[in-house]
Write a protein that holds these residues in place. Structure first.
Motif, PDB file in Angstrom:
ATOM      1  N   ALA A  31       0.877  -1.169   0.000  1.00 11.73           N
ATOM      2  CA  ALA A  31       0.000   0.000   0.000  1.00 11.73           C
ATOM      3  C   ALA A  31       0.915   1.219   0.000  1.00 11.73           C
ATOM      4  O   ALA A  31       1.669   1.422   0.952  1.00 11.73           O
ATOM      5  CB  ALA A  31      -0.887   0.011   1.236  1.00 11.73           C
ATOM      6  N   PRO A  32       0.901   2.042  -1.057  1.00 11.68           N
ATOM      7  CA  PRO A  32       1.823   3.179  -1.136  1.00 11.68           C
ATOM      8  C   PRO A  32       1.393   4.375  -0.288  1.00 11.68           C
ATOM      9  O   PRO A  32       1.788   5.511  -0.552  1.00 11.68           O
ATOM     10  CB  PRO A  32       1.828   3.510  -2.630  1.00 11.68           C
ATOM     11  N   GLY A  33       0.566   4.114   0.715  1.00  8.44           N
ATOM     12  CA  GLY A  33       0.111   5.146   1.642  1.00  8.44           C
ATOM     13  C   GLY A  33       0.071   4.581   3.048  1.00  8.44           C
ATOM     14  O   GLY A  33       0.374   3.405   3.269  1.00  8.44           O
ATOM     15  N   GLY A  34      -0.325   5.408   4.001  1.00  6.38           N
ATOM     16  CA  GLY A  34      -0.355   4.988   5.395  1.00  6.38           C
ATOM     17  C   GLY A  34      -1.548   4.125   5.744  1.00  6.38           C
ATOM     18  O   GLY A  34      -2.469   3.952   4.941  1.00  6.38           O
ATOM     19  N   GLY A  68       5.447  10.816  -0.836  1.00 10.57           N
ATOM     20  CA  GLY A  68       5.439  11.336  -2.202  1.00 10.57           C
ATOM     21  C   GLY A  68       4.156  11.102  -2.961  1.00 10.57           C
ATOM     22  O   GLY A  68       4.179  11.020  -4.193  1.00 10.57           O
ATOM     23  N   GLY A  69       3.028  11.017  -2.227  1.00 13.98           N
ATOM     24  CA  GLY A  69       1.754  10.794  -2.905  1.00 13.98           C
ATOM     25  C   GLY A  69       1.703   9.486  -3.666  1.00 13.98           C
ATOM     26  O   GLY A  69       0.964   9.346  -4.637  1.00 13.98           O
ATOM     27  N   GLY A  70       2.482   8.506  -3.217  1.00 13.81           N
ATOM     28  CA  GLY A  70       2.585   7.224  -3.912  1.00 13.81           C
ATOM     29  C   GLY A  70       3.912   7.051  -4.617  1.00 13.81           C
ATOM     30  O   GLY A  70       4.249   5.960  -5.080  1.00 13.81           O
ATOM     31  N   GLY A  71       4.681   8.133  -4.688  1.00 13.17           N
ATOM     32  CA  GLY A  71       5.945   8.101  -5.417  1.00 13.17           C
ATOM     33  C   GLY A  71       6.984   7.180  -4.811  1.00 13.17           C
ATOM     34  O   GLY A  71       7.773   6.560  -5.538  1.00 13.17           O
ATOM     35  N   VAL A  72       6.990   7.057  -3.480  1.00 15.57           N
ATOM     36  CA  VAL A  72       7.955   6.170  -2.828  1.00 15.57           C
ATOM     37  C   VAL A  72       7.679   4.715  -3.209  1.00 15.57           C
ATOM     38  O   VAL A  72       8.595   3.962  -3.555  1.00 15.57           O
ATOM     39  CB  VAL A  72       7.911   6.348  -1.291  1.00 15.57           C
ATOM     40  N   GLY A  73       6.414   4.333  -3.172  1.00 16.13           N
ATOM     41  CA  GLY A  73       6.047   2.971  -3.554  1.00 16.13           C
ATOM     42  C   GLY A  73       6.321   2.694  -5.016  1.00 16.13           C
ATOM     43  O   GLY A  73       6.777   1.605  -5.384  1.00 16.13           O
ATOM     44  N   LEU A  74       6.052   3.688  -5.860  1.00 18.22           N
ATOM     45  CA  LEU A  74       6.288   3.538  -7.299  1.00 18.22           C
ATOM     46  C   LEU A  74       7.777   3.361  -7.587  1.00 18.22           C
ATOM     47  O   LEU A  74       8.168   2.521  -8.403  1.00 18.22           O
ATOM     48  CB  LEU A  74       5.737   4.761  -8.033  1.00 18.22           C
ATOM     49  N   ALA A  75       8.614   4.132  -6.906  1.00 13.95           N
ATOM     50  CA  ALA A  75      10.066   4.009  -7.087  1.00 13.95           C
ATOM     51  C   ALA A  75      10.555   2.649  -6.590  1.00 13.95           C
ATOM     52  O   ALA A  75      11.429   2.019  -7.208  1.00 13.95           O
ATOM     53  CB  ALA A  75      10.783   5.128  -6.339  1.00 13.95           C
ATOM     54  N   HIS A  76       9.974   2.178  -5.490  1.00 13.12           N
ATOM     55  CA  HIS A  76      10.358   0.870  -4.951  1.00 13.12           C
ATOM     56  C   HIS A  76      10.074  -0.239  -5.957  1.00 13.12           C
ATOM     57  O   HIS A  76      10.871  -1.179  -6.097  1.00 13.12           O
ATOM     58  CB  HIS A  76       9.588   0.607  -3.652  1.00 13.12           C
ATOM     59  N   MET A  77       8.958  -0.115  -6.664  1.00 14.63           N
ATOM     60  CA  MET A  77       8.592  -1.151  -7.641  1.00 14.63           C
ATOM     61  C   MET A  77       9.617  -1.253  -8.777  1.00 14.63           C
ATOM     62  O   MET A  77       9.753  -2.307  -9.398  1.00 14.63           O
ATOM     63  CB  MET A  77       7.206  -0.876  -8.206  1.00 14.63           C
ATOM     64  N   GLN A  78      10.343  -0.167  -9.027  1.00 12.71           N
ATOM     65  CA  GLN A  78      11.357  -0.206 -10.082  1.00 12.71           C
ATOM     66  C   GLN A  78      12.533  -1.095  -9.671  1.00 12.71           C
ATOM     67  O   GLN A  78      13.269  -1.594 -10.518  1.00 12.71           O
ATOM     68  CB  GLN A  78      11.856   1.203 -10.404  1.00 12.71           C
ATOM     69  N   THR A  79      12.704  -1.285  -8.371  1.00 14.16           N
ATOM     70  CA  THR A  79      13.787  -2.152  -7.874  1.00 14.16           C
ATOM     71  C   THR A  79      13.375  -3.612  -7.901  1.00 14.16           C
ATOM     72  O   THR A  79      14.189  -4.492  -7.606  1.00 14.16           O
ATOM     73  CB  THR A  79      14.194  -1.767  -6.439  1.00 14.16           C
ATOM     74  N   LYS A  80      12.103  -3.879  -8.232  1.00 14.38           N
ATOM     75  CA  LYS A  80      11.567  -5.246  -8.242  1.00 14.38           C
ATOM     76  C   LYS A  80      11.298  -5.741  -9.659  1.00 14.38           C
ATOM     77  O   LYS A  80      10.469  -6.632  -9.881  1.00 14.38           O
ATOM     78  CB  LYS A  80      10.267  -5.303  -7.421  1.00 14.38           C
ATOM     79  N   LYS A  81      12.002  -5.179 -10.601  1.00 14.17           N
ATOM     80  CA  LYS A  81      11.808  -5.521 -12.014  1.00 14.17           C
ATOM     81  C   LYS A  81      11.802  -7.033 -12.230  1.00 14.17           C
ATOM     82  O   LYS A  81      12.713  -7.746 -11.816  1.00 14.17           O
ATOM     83  CB  LYS A  81      12.936  -4.895 -12.832  1.00 14.17           C
TER      84      LYS A  81
END
Length: 323
Positions: A31-34, A68-81
């Motif tokens: 969940a990219p939020g709290g 980051g309004g979801g940006g942290v989760g989105l960036a994390h997903m790039q590390t899970k390619k």
């Protein structure tokens, strides 16, 4: 030629084998939020229903990754390619944070699995407010765009802000960028409304339900195409108020970039079964969601269309940071 054919056969056999055994270890849902927000609620409900129905037997770990309004989760997903064991939930901010330049990543940097639900927005006022309808709010804004303070949980230029501006634009309000919008953390927004720090709260249906039960607020309109059931049944839609606008808060699941085809197929198949269960129906009714299942490629097409629509309103606000 024989070597190529043999390679294809081996790879095909491997794919069948992976599909047959997947998933064979714990899954990580993000969940990219709290805790307590829409993303958190949705992904936890999905995890619970998958387990209750036996559609997934492996453990599912839900992780909150706000920022980051979801940006942290989105960036994390790039590390899970290419990782078939990590899934994230998203909604319109996935598009908005990219269009406003808050992140370089977009929906194109994820693998759409399925849209699951539609949720909708609501516009609320304090019971002490001078306004009696959303039309009166819009008339005041037409006279002076700075005369009404609007608040929401999302950031400036994100969902709560945009859904109000879409309604205002349809109502004929000019100079949308002059409308005062105040962003609050979850938990602060209702206090700000009741304390008179803002005039109108732009938020989701779930966020106004509890406050409506206490009798401290009045909901002027919702962004749904038709009225909803339950405690909000008497609240008119924007269209009923003469404002030709809707705003859909879709929510869906995504895998990381380059998620394997066998995993994508598995999740589309599994989620299509999940949304037909009584367990899922129970939660849809509880949260006033609208069922809106849309599998992978159709979901991607939808996102491309909506992304273009968001560009229009953001350009008018001077918030678009694209080409």
């Amino acid at each position: 030629m024989k070597v190529k054919l043999l390679t294809v056969i081996v790879l095909s056999a491997l794919a069948v084998s992976l599909f047959a055994t997947y998933p064979d270890k714990p899954l990580n849902f993000i969940a990219p939020g709290g805790p307590g927000g829409g993303w958190d609620t949705t992904i936890r409900v999905v995890a619970q229903v998958l387990k209750e129905t036996g559609l997934v037997t492996q453990p599912i770990v839900v992780t909150n990754m706000p920022g980051g309004g979801g940006g942290v989760g989105l960036a994390h997903m790039q590390t899970k390619k290419g990782d078939p064991y990590t899934i994230i939930v998203f909604s319109p901010p996935l598009l908005l944070i990219n269009l406003t330049g808050q992140t370089q990543y977009s929906f194109k940097d994820l693998t759409p699995l399925a849209m699951l639900i539609h949720d909708y927005g609501a516009f609320a006022i304090s019971k002490k407010s001078k306004f009696n309808s959303i039309s009166e709010v819009m008339e005041a804004l037409k006279k002076d765009p700075k005369s009404v303070k609007v608040g929401g949980i999302s950031a400036f230029g994100s969902m709560d802000h945009i859904q109000f501006l879409i309604a205002a634009k349809a109502a004929g309000v000019q100079n949308l960028k002059d409308i005062t919008y105040v962003s609050f953390q979850e938990g602060e927004h209702l206090a700000a409304l009741l304390g008179g720090h803002i005039d109108v709260l732009s938020t989701g249906l779930a966020e106004v339900t509890t406050a409506l039960q206490t009798g401290t607020i009045k909901v002027l309109a919702i962004t749904a195409p038709q009225r909803v059931s339950g405690i909000l049944a008497n609240v008119p839609t924007l269209k009923e108020e003469g404002i030709d606008a809707e705003f859909v808060n879709w929510r869906g699941l995504f895998g990381p970039p380059e998620m394997p085809d066998y995993a994508v197929d598995y999740w589309i198949n599994t989620l299509s079964k999940m949304v037909q269960t009584m367990e899922w129906e129970r939660f849809v009714a509880k949260y006033n969601w609208t069922k809106a299942f849309m599998p992978g490629k159709e979901f991607l097409n939808y996102l491309e269309k909506v992304n273009e629509e968001y560009k229009v309103i953001l350009k008018e606000l001077g918030l678009y940071r694209g080409e």
